[in-house]
Design a protein around this motif. Sequence first.
Motif, mmCIF file in Angstrom:
data_model
loop_
_atom_site.group_PDB
_atom_site.id
_atom_site.type_symbol
_atom_site.label_atom_id
_atom_site.label_comp_id
_atom_site.label_asym_id
_atom_site.label_seq_id
_atom_site.Cartn_x
_atom_site.Cartn_y
_atom_site.Cartn_z
ATOM 1 N N LEU A 156 0.908 -1.005 -0.023
ATOM 2 C CA LEU A 156 0.029 -0.028 0.158
ATOM 3 C C LEU A 156 0.809 1.041 0.035
ATOM 4 N N MET A 157 1.750 1.431 0.852
ATOM 5 C CA MET A 157 2.696 2.212 0.931
ATOM 6 C C MET A 157 3.310 2.574 -0.312
ATOM 7 N N THR A 158 3.862 1.490 -1.324
ATOM 8 C CA THR A 158 4.571 1.609 -2.434
ATOM 9 C C THR A 158 3.429 2.218 -3.498
ATOM 10 N N GLY A 159 2.322 1.808 -3.375
ATOM 11 C CA GLY A 159 1.435 2.208 -4.345
ATOM 12 C C GLY A 159 0.897 3.854 -4.121
ATOM 13 N N MET A 160 1.132 4.215 -2.620
ATOM 14 C CA MET A 160 1.051 5.735 -2.481
ATOM 15 C C MET A 160 2.359 6.597 -3.136
ATOM 16 N N ALA A 161 3.265 5.965 -2.829
ATOM 17 C CA ALA A 161 4.443 6.525 -3.394
ATOM 18 C C ALA A 161 4.432 6.591 -4.998
ATOM 19 N N ALA A 162 3.974 5.650 -5.669
ATOM 20 C CA ALA A 162 3.914 5.729 -6.985
ATOM 21 C C ALA A 162 2.857 6.735 -7.410
ATOM 22 N N ALA A 163 1.848 6.949 -6.872
ATOM 23 C CA ALA A 163 0.763 7.800 -7.204
ATOM 24 C C ALA A 163 1.498 9.328 -6.984
ATOM 25 N N ASP A 164 2.114 9.389 -5.957
ATOM 26 C CA ASP A 164 3.031 10.839 -5.774
ATOM 27 C C ASP A 164 3.698 11.009 -6.855
ATOM 28 N N LEU A 165 4.683 9.953 -7.166
ATOM 29 C CA LEU A 165 5.528 10.339 -8.424
ATOM 30 C C LEU A 165 4.950 10.600 -9.599
ATOM 31 N N MET A 166 4.060 9.962 -10.054
ATOM 32 C CA MET A 166 3.269 10.151 -11.127
ATOM 33 C C MET A 166 2.482 11.586 -11.421
ATOM 34 N N LEU A 167 1.967 11.921 -10.233
ATOM 35 C CA LEU A 167 1.236 13.138 -9.783
ATOM 36 C C LEU A 167 2.317 14.283 -10.141
ATOM 37 N N ALA A 168 3.329 14.236 -9.526
ATOM 38 C CA ALA A 168 4.363 15.440 -9.858
ATOM 39 C C ALA A 168 4.891 15.420 -11.063
ATOM 40 N N ALA A 169 4.905 14.051 -12.016
ATOM 41 C CA ALA A 169 5.106 14.227 -13.191
ATOM 42 C C ALA A 169 3.941 14.609 -14.445
ATOM 43 N N GLY A 170 2.949 14.643 -13.774
ATOM 44 C CA GLY A 170 1.789 15.159 -14.637
ATOM 45 C C GLY A 170 1.388 13.959 -15.577
ATOM 46 N N GLN A 171 1.703 12.850 -15.267
ATOM 47 C CA GLN A 171 1.448 11.825 -16.320
ATOM 48 C C GLN A 171 1.188 10.355 -15.488
ATOM 49 N N GLY A 172 0.006 9.709 -15.601
ATOM 50 C CA GLY A 172 0.129 8.427 -15.235
ATOM 51 C C GLY A 172 -1.605 7.743 -14.926
ATOM 52 N N ILE A 173 -1.388 7.012 -13.914
ATOM 53 C CA ILE A 173 -2.889 6.132 -13.908
ATOM 54 C C ILE A 173 -3.002 5.821 -12.638
ATOM 55 N N GLY A 231 -0.191 15.209 -19.791
ATOM 56 C CA GLY A 231 0.183 16.543 -20.078
ATOM 57 C C GLY A 231 -0.017 17.769 -18.884
ATOM 58 N N GLY A 232 0.249 17.070 -17.804
ATOM 59 C CA GLY A 232 0.291 17.837 -16.792
ATOM 60 C C GLY A 232 -0.919 18.285 -16.072
ATOM 61 N N ARG A 233 -2.147 17.597 -16.602
ATOM 62 C CA ARG A 233 -3.434 18.287 -15.997
ATOM 63 C C ARG A 233 -3.645 17.270 -14.724
ATOM 64 N N SER A 234 -4.709 17.789 -14.020
ATOM 65 C CA SER A 234 -4.738 17.092 -12.659
ATOM 66 C C SER A 234 -5.856 15.935 -12.638
ATOM 67 N N PRO A 235 -5.787 14.824 -12.562
ATOM 68 C CA PRO A 235 -6.797 13.837 -12.515
ATOM 69 C C PRO A 235 -8.138 14.114 -11.782
ATOM 70 N N ASP A 236 -8.949 13.835 -12.151
ATOM 71 C CA ASP A 236 -10.500 13.678 -11.622
ATOM 72 C C ASP A 236 -11.102 12.533 -11.746
ATOM 73 N N PRO A 237 -11.305 11.606 -10.580
ATOM 74 C CA PRO A 237 -11.040 12.014 -9.293
ATOM 75 C C PRO A 237 -9.460 11.244 -9.385
ATOM 76 N N ALA A 238 -8.957 11.909 -7.992
ATOM 77 C CA ALA A 238 -7.400 11.675 -7.718
ATOM 78 C C ALA A 238 -7.258 10.782 -6.426
ATOM 79 N N ILE A 239 -8.217 10.555 -5.690
ATOM 80 C CA ILE A 239 -8.376 10.055 -4.325
ATOM 81 C C ILE A 239 -8.800 8.635 -4.348
ATOM 82 N N HIS A 240 -8.386 7.619 -3.482
ATOM 83 C CA HIS A 240 -8.863 6.440 -3.084
ATOM 84 C C HIS A 240 -9.363 6.622 -1.737
ATOM 85 N N SER A 241 -10.766 6.724 -1.750
ATOM 86 C CA SER A 241 -11.450 6.987 -0.581
ATOM 87 C C SER A 241 -11.232 6.095 0.576
ATOM 88 N N ALA A 242 -10.885 4.580 0.330
ATOM 89 C CA ALA A 242 -10.554 3.701 1.383
ATOM 90 C C ALA A 242 -9.069 4.023 1.866
#
Length: 479
Positions: A246-263, A330-341
């Motif tokens: 779970l921690m690694t998945g959160m770190a991955a999300a932060d990396l991709m968000l900072a890069a502006g590209q991901g899933i 393209g640097g856009r903010s994802p919507d939604p971006a949060i996993h509520s659980a």
Amino acid sequence: MPRRQMHMTGADGAALRAALRELRTKLDVPGDFPAEVLAEAEHAAGHPRLPALDRTDIPFFTIDPPASVDLDQAMHLARRSGGGYRVHYAIADVAAFVTPGGPLDAEAHRRVTTFYFPDGKIPLHPAALSEGAASLLPDQTCPALVWRLDLDADGRIETTDVRRALVRSRARLDYAGAQKAIDTGTAEEPLALLEDIGRLREALERERGGISLNVPEQEVIAHDGSYALAYRAPLPADGWNAQISLMTGMAAADLMLAAGQGILRTLPSAPDGAVGRLRRAAKALRIDWPHHVPYAELVRSLDPHRPAHAAFLQECTGLLRGAGYTAFSGGRSPDPAIHSAVAAPYAHCTAPLRRLVDRYAGELCVAAAAGAEPPQWAVAALEALPEQMAQGTRLANTAERECVDLVEAAVLKDRVGETFDATVIDVKDREPLVGTVHLEDPAVVGRIRSTEELPLGDRIRVRLTEADPGTAKVLFAPA
């Protein structure tokens, strides 16, 4: 997260296994791999694209169920000299074996995920890779994505890095063995730290309002032509191990968000009425849930060894409905971006042998960590991945639900007409004569139809009126 995990044991059970094979055919679940896919996998197993970096000096170990050979993750845990912890987490590098656009890649996009049935699995990749060259098996040198997460003394991530490297796992552990070694104090420090880091991460999860469901697995026991169901509650080591992922998945999300590209893996907040429905189920199962106690706090207080609590945890997975994937570029903010659980941005990246999207998330993270542009094949797939994953997940969920129905029908097929002690745990709002009951023994949750309004929360006697493995139907009526 699966709603009902089932595992079949015992050499008997030919009839149920035959019914499960028929179910796979009916649902058109992927079967054998085409010849050209098998040929490519065999060739790739002997000719992977190997990285220059060698981290075979790190004594990684894996923790998985005893029979598992498709090992996605290996870890090594250590204390940092200045305080805090260092987590090395190796993830199987499937992209080192799969050529974009080739038959193997196309078949993975068709399957999307590994399908799990009580009597076995249908893998995402051929065994030559998933159980062989790409798996992080002990004493096998293979390519991996190696995450290095430096944590402070409270378990918070301070720095993140991920890069390709050769790794070599030293030991394959199972949960029971790991738990015993930790409990008895015989575990070496890299394993003993799993408890320390796991508990710190659980505390941080509570702090941010996240929740992990320790859903018990149901064991289907076949013997002399009959079947029984029992719950297998997860061990604390299961949860600590999950916290590393779970921690690694959160770190991955932060990396991709900072890069502006991901899933990202995303989950909206529970819809109106969903928590109210759970409160009704809690009342029905005699679980005390004061109104001032948040849902997450209640779940943490439950004991999955207790049948009523185990049944409630199964019901809690209903709040995970609506989970999906959000791609962005393209640097856009994802919507939604949060996993509520999770209560934070989160990405699936730690199970690429079993889930298609993880290969792409891992590739994007390696590029983001290096400050480089990701390969075109990874970027080009982003737009279509969410729907591809959704289609595969829907089929997997349908298979799961029908497996549960089939197994419960098989367990009860010779008991039509018998009465059981049960609790009414749900009543349909628009059909108060139809609801759900939880049997005390066997561990079955089934549908009930009455001629009078069902008493939600009451313990009642019910009669089994239908149990047909051929149609996978189980139905009860008030006795």
